[in-house]
Design a protein around this motif. Structure first.
Motif, PDB file in Angstrom:
ATOM      1  N   THR A 195       0.936  -1.283  -0.098  1.00  0.00           N
ATOM      2  CA  THR A 195       0.071   0.069   0.045  1.00  0.00           C
ATOM      3  C   THR A 195       0.752   1.226   0.019  1.00  0.00           C
ATOM      4  O   THR A 195       0.433   2.334  -0.585  1.00  0.00           O
ATOM      5  CB  THR A 195      -0.822   0.055   1.183  1.00  0.00           C
ATOM      6  N   ALA A 196       1.975   1.232   0.925  1.00  0.00           N
ATOM      7  CA  ALA A 196       2.854   2.388   0.654  1.00  0.00           C
ATOM      8  C   ALA A 196       3.489   2.751  -0.780  1.00  0.00           C
ATOM      9  O   ALA A 196       3.575   3.858  -0.942  1.00  0.00           O
ATOM     10  CB  ALA A 196       4.139   1.920   1.538  1.00  0.00           C
ATOM     11  N   GLN A 197       3.698   1.597  -1.437  1.00  0.00           N
ATOM     12  CA  GLN A 197       4.072   2.093  -2.837  1.00  0.00           C
ATOM     13  C   GLN A 197       3.055   2.274  -3.728  1.00  0.00           C
ATOM     14  O   GLN A 197       3.147   2.966  -4.827  1.00  0.00           O
ATOM     15  CB  GLN A 197       4.768   0.541  -3.340  1.00  0.00           C
ATOM     16  N   TYR A 198       1.838   1.628  -3.397  1.00  0.00           N
ATOM     17  CA  TYR A 198       0.513   1.813  -4.370  1.00  0.00           C
ATOM     18  C   TYR A 198      -0.040   3.394  -4.352  1.00  0.00           C
ATOM     19  O   TYR A 198      -0.309   3.804  -5.451  1.00  0.00           O
ATOM     20  CB  TYR A 198      -0.524   1.031  -4.034  1.00  0.00           C
ATOM     21  N   ILE A 199       0.320   4.038  -3.219  1.00  0.00           N
ATOM     22  CA  ILE A 199      -0.143   5.395  -2.972  1.00  0.00           C
ATOM     23  C   ILE A 199       0.523   6.235  -4.045  1.00  0.00           C
ATOM     24  O   ILE A 199      -0.098   7.389  -4.441  1.00  0.00           O
ATOM     25  CB  ILE A 199      -0.029   5.931  -1.643  1.00  0.00           C
ATOM     26  N   SER A 200       1.941   6.271  -4.290  1.00  0.00           N
ATOM     27  CA  SER A 200       2.482   6.788  -5.333  1.00  0.00           C
ATOM     28  C   SER A 200       1.961   6.786  -6.698  1.00  0.00           C
ATOM     29  O   SER A 200       2.231   7.627  -7.742  1.00  0.00           O
ATOM     30  CB  SER A 200       3.857   6.538  -5.201  1.00  0.00           C
TER      31      SER A 200
END
Length: 510
Positions: free
Chosen positions: A335-340
């Protein structure tokens, strides 16, 4: 006056308010019985070790901005597809980032997946680094293993800055991650071995805070530094503070005691005791007596990873706890990467989402204390599932709504993460506790390894990625039903203890 008695050292000044050295509460732990449960020295020692956790957050999640999404268009007339062979003049939009690894090595079209592969390689490095440096710390000591991985992180991180080729970049990012995994393991062990049981639970959770701060501060670094090489340099050069560790971080007195190096252990314990203003005169005698008892006792049979699956109930707990670790690592890092990838202001989106991890960790302290490990785990996984499944349903909604949903999913995972460490350490019996946690950590790293690849599925359909993460979060809720509540319960020591099923632990949250 001639008959005035000389002042004792602790009475040497009016400004000295420490008073005479105080006795320490004696416990079954020979180390804590000499220095106290959690006093001045342990506090500052934790603050010092916590510094290295900022770097673990930076290097683990730097990929968010190293490989930030960059628009790729074609300037050739009458050609709209930049990936078409007819496009002779492809172009990157450099209005946000001057350079990333995407623009540096043209990781577009058929090579798009290589960017995510580089992050998967990082997760592999963390997984193997934690294992290898863990073994080194057991064999040659905590201090050399800790210093080794700290300086390896500094050197390899700087080499990444001058990478001439993509695969060169991947190799040295792997080595940075290898060192980062070692830093995570050895720093945690150093802290846990010097803190008494009264504060160990609290510190084990707060230990995650610097990682959260490091994650959040990445957006600040990236906002002011828009070229990937200088960005990498900025998150690496902080590691020069590790030179302080050479003088300020001693070997673990517990490891020295267990391995029979009593003189060195006693010397360090006496130094700590002086800082804590506790009695030092009895340390040598008590430590030597304790070692005689330990060395004369019959060796306890240690379990193996195979033993985790040999007993029915322990097998169930192992599978369920490994699933929880898989879920939290996959959901948090994914999720941390998907937000970008959601569009909008990449800096603000990541800053807000990551910053919520800070109160999330603090909330975990309260939840696990008053609600217990089991109910807390179910609630936080449910929060992640709700946010991510809502995001899957709203994949075509306004970007702000999507960011809110993704942030909710990440917030739930940020509370789950420290609880997974805590609960995992309490579920397994003493004889296989290290093996159980090691297995769970490995499974968790497997989840974080495939998370970037799951994020790439968003290029096919935007709803696929959050749907997968949401479904896994639901499984985290369900498997929690099969695990016992461990708050306030005597931890199992043997396989027989672990096989005892108390109905109140399985069917209730008390």
């Amino acid at each position: 006056m001639a008959d005035e008695k000389p002042k004792k050292k602790w009475e040497c000044s009016k400004c000295c308010k420490r008073g005479p050295p105080q006795p320490v509460e004696k416990t079954g732990d020979p180390i804590i019985s000499q220095i106290g449960d959690f006093k001045t020295y342990q506090f500052w020692y934790c603050m010092l070790i916590f510094l290295c956790k900022f770097g673990t957050g930076w290097h683990t999640l730097a990929h968010i901005f190293l490989a930030a999404p960059t628009k790729y268009t074609c300037k050739t007339e009458n050609v709209t597809n930049a990936c078409s062979s007819a496009c002779k003049e492809p172009s990157f939009d450099k209005s946000v980032f001057e350079s990333t690894i995407i623009t540096e090595w043209n990781l577009t079209c058929k090579k798009t997946s290589l960017a995510s592969l580089s992050q998967s390689i990082v997760m592999i490095g963390i997984m193997f680094g934690s294992m290898v440096f863990g073994m080194i710390s057991d064999r040659w000591g905590r201090r050399p293993a800790f210093l080794g991985c700290c300086f390896m992180q500094l050197i390899t991180g700087l080499i990444v800055c001058v990478s001439p080729y993509f695969w060169f970049y991947c190799i040295f990012r792997f080595l940075v991650a290898f060192a980062t995994g070692g830093t995570m393991t050895t720093s945690f062990v150093l802290i846990m071995e010097i803190i008494g049981p009264k504060k160990r639970e609290l510190i084990a959770i707060l230990y995650q805070l610097p990682f959260n701060v490091g994650h959040a501060s990445l957006a600040v670094f990236a906002y002011f530094i828009r070229t990937w090489r200088w960005f990498q340099f900025s998150v690496t050069i902080f590691s020069v503070v590790f030179f302080l560790y050479i003088c300020l971080v001693p070997e673990s007195p517990r490891w020295l005691f267990i391995t029979g190096r009593l003189d060195k252990s006693i010397k360090i314990l006496e130094k700590i005791a002086k800082h804590n203003n506790v009695i030092t005169e009895t340390i040598r005698g008590e430590i030597e007596a304790a070692y005689k008892v330990v060395s004369s006792a019959a060796p306890v049979k240690k379990g193996t990873i195979i033993d985790l699956f040999r007993y029915p109930y322990l097998r169930l707990k192992t599978i369920c706890m490994a699933n929880i670790w898989l879920v939290v690592c996959m959901v948090y890092y994914g999720t941390a990467q998907y937000i970008s990838k959601l569009g909008g202001n990449i800096f603000l989106n990541n800053l807000m989402a990551a910053a919520l991890g800070i109160p999330g960790t603090l909330i975990c302290v309260v939840m696990t204390k008053y609600l217990g490990r089991k109910l807390s785990m179910m609630i936080t996984n449910a929060i992640s599932a709700g946010g991510l499944l809502a995001l899957a349903c709203l994949s075509h909604a306004d970007q702000k709504i999507q960011v809110v949903c993704a942030t909710l999913g990440l917030f739930g995972a940020s509370i789950t993460f420290p609880n997974a460490y805590l609960w995992g350490g309490e579920v397994f019996p003493t004889v296989v506790r290290a093996n159980g946690l090691g297995l769970c950590s490995m499974v968790g790293r497997g989840g974080s390894l495939i998370a970037p690849l799951i994020c790439d599925l968003a290029f096919i359909r935007a709803w696929i990625t959050p749907l997968i993460f949401g479904i896994f979060s639901v499984t985290g809720v369900l498997v929690s039903f099969c695990l016992p509540e461990t708050r306030g319960v005597l931890l199992p020591a043997t396989f027989e203890d672990s096989e005892v099923r108390e109905n109140r632990n399985l069917c209730s949250f008390k």
